[in-house]
Enzyme design. Structure first.
Site, PDB file in Angstrom:
ATOM      1  N   ILE A  59       0.855  -1.177   0.000  1.00  0.00           N
ATOM      2  CA  ILE A  59       0.000   0.000   0.000  1.00  0.00           C
ATOM      3  C   ILE A  59       0.898   1.236   0.000  1.00  0.00           C
ATOM      4  CG2 ILE A  59      -1.936  -1.124   1.145  1.00  0.00           C
ATOM      5  CD1 ILE A  59      -1.104   0.251   3.734  1.00  0.00           C
ATOM      6  N   PHE A  60       0.411   2.303  -0.621  1.00  0.00           N
ATOM      7  CA  PHE A  60       1.162   3.563  -0.654  1.00  0.00           C
ATOM      8  C   PHE A  60       0.465   4.555   0.264  1.00  0.00           C
ATOM      9  CE2 PHE A  60       2.004   7.806  -2.526  1.00  0.00           C
ATOM     10  CZ  PHE A  60       3.393   7.824  -2.375  1.00  0.00           C
ATOM     11  N   TYR A  62       0.311   8.304   2.102  1.00  0.00           N
ATOM     12  CA  TYR A  62       0.726   9.688   1.857  1.00  0.00           C
ATOM     13  C   TYR A  62       0.280  10.639   2.964  1.00  0.00           C
ATOM     14  CZ  TYR A  62      -4.085   9.628   0.174  1.00  0.00           C
ATOM     15  OH  TYR A  62      -5.445   9.445   0.073  1.00  0.00           O
ATOM     16  N   GLY A  63      -0.656  10.192   3.821  1.00  0.00           N
ATOM     17  CA  GLY A  63      -1.177  11.045   4.879  1.00  0.00           C
ATOM     18  C   GLY A  63      -1.227  10.314   6.197  1.00  0.00           C
ATOM     19  N   SER A  64      -2.423  10.183   6.761  1.00  0.00           N
ATOM     20  CA  SER A  64      -2.548   9.585   8.091  1.00  0.00           C
ATOM     21  C   SER A  64      -2.156   8.108   8.123  1.00  0.00           C
ATOM     22  CB  SER A  64      -3.975   9.751   8.625  1.00  0.00           C
ATOM     23  OG  SER A  64      -4.907   9.100   7.789  1.00  0.00           O
ATOM     24  N   GLU A 138     -10.588   3.331   5.583  1.00  0.00           N
ATOM     25  CA  GLU A 138     -10.575   4.365   4.554  1.00  0.00           C
ATOM     26  C   GLU A 138     -11.898   4.490   3.799  1.00  0.00           C
ATOM     27  OE1 GLU A 138      -7.707   6.487   3.864  1.00  0.00           O
ATOM     28  OE2 GLU A 138      -7.492   5.677   5.887  1.00  0.00           O
TER      29      GLU A 138
END
Length: 237
Positions: A59-60, A62-64, A138
């Protein structure tokens, strides 16, 4: 070697000033439905595809997800995603990190530019269970404003196919056209049942810095947000 983290203007003191005891509002936001067991089962199966024994699943973040992965991970790498950039473009959050009076803005990947973030590998023997945890975190509502998609991320070890979450520009929750000053105004005020936007920004920038990832936009935002909180609480310095 990763670069040493810089001293942030936004600090834990600012985060503490924005702390509120706000009860969580039950049920989905108006216009949205709660995801069901069947929804999660279907999406998980679609993302996994045909069984491939021993295949790595990445998984990528970028935030939390960088500082709160929501699932088990067994390996971390940094990488660059081309064609997408992190932006505070997911709104308006009036529950978890915002309210009707001061709604919040969350990070999502938007078209254009590039984004340096974190690649997490799920445990090979428990990919399905951990993917399910990730989706529940998510994608609690439908239709999703930032649906999952596979992207190719450049890492030092070569390209990696990874799952991430990108904004749907057709979603009514897609927010664009705000200046950095306007975004900072939002982040410095919004607080909900799960914390403040100041806390969200602080944790994201802090973890990026610890990993040697320097996001110039977020770095400017954290200073602007600190200035605004200081101005709102002048006797708390």
């Amino acid at each position: 070697m990763p670069r040493a983290p810089r001293q942030m203007r936004l600090t834990e003191r600012h985060v503490a000033l924005m702390k509120r005891d706000i009860p969580e509002i039950p049920g989905p936001m108006p216009g949205y439905e709660q995801m069901t067991e069947d929804d999660y089962r279907r999406i998980t199966a679609e993302l996994l595809g045909p069984p491939t024994e021993g295949a790595a699943f990445w998984i990528f973040a970028y935030g939390s997800l960088i500082w709160k992965p929501a699932c088990d991970v067994v390996e971390l790498r940094t990488g660059i995603l081309r064609g997408w950039h992190r932006a505070f473009c997911l709104g308006w959050n009036t529950r978890f990190r915002g309210s009707d009076e001061a709604p919040g803005l969350m990070l999502a990947l938007d078209h254009g530019g590039s984004c340096k973030g974190v690649l997490y590998r799920l445990p090979t023997d428990a990919v399905e269970a951990n993917l399910r945890k990730l989706l529940e975190r998510e994608m609690s509502l439908k239709p999703s404003a930032f649906p999952p998609r596979f992207v190719s991320v450049e890492s030092e070890q070569g390209p990696i196919r990874a799952l991430t979450f990108c904004i749907n520009r057709r979603s009514p929750r897609y927010i664009r056209g705000l200046t950095e000053e306007q975004v900072a105004d939002v982040l410095a005020r919004a607080t909900g049942s799960r914390g403040s936007m100041a806390e969200y920004l602080y944790a994201t920038v802090d973890h990026l810095e610890r990993l040697g990832i320097r996001d110039h936009h977020l770095w400017r935002l954290q200073a602007l947000v600190a200035d605004r909180i200081d101005a709102a609480y002048p006797t708390e310095h």
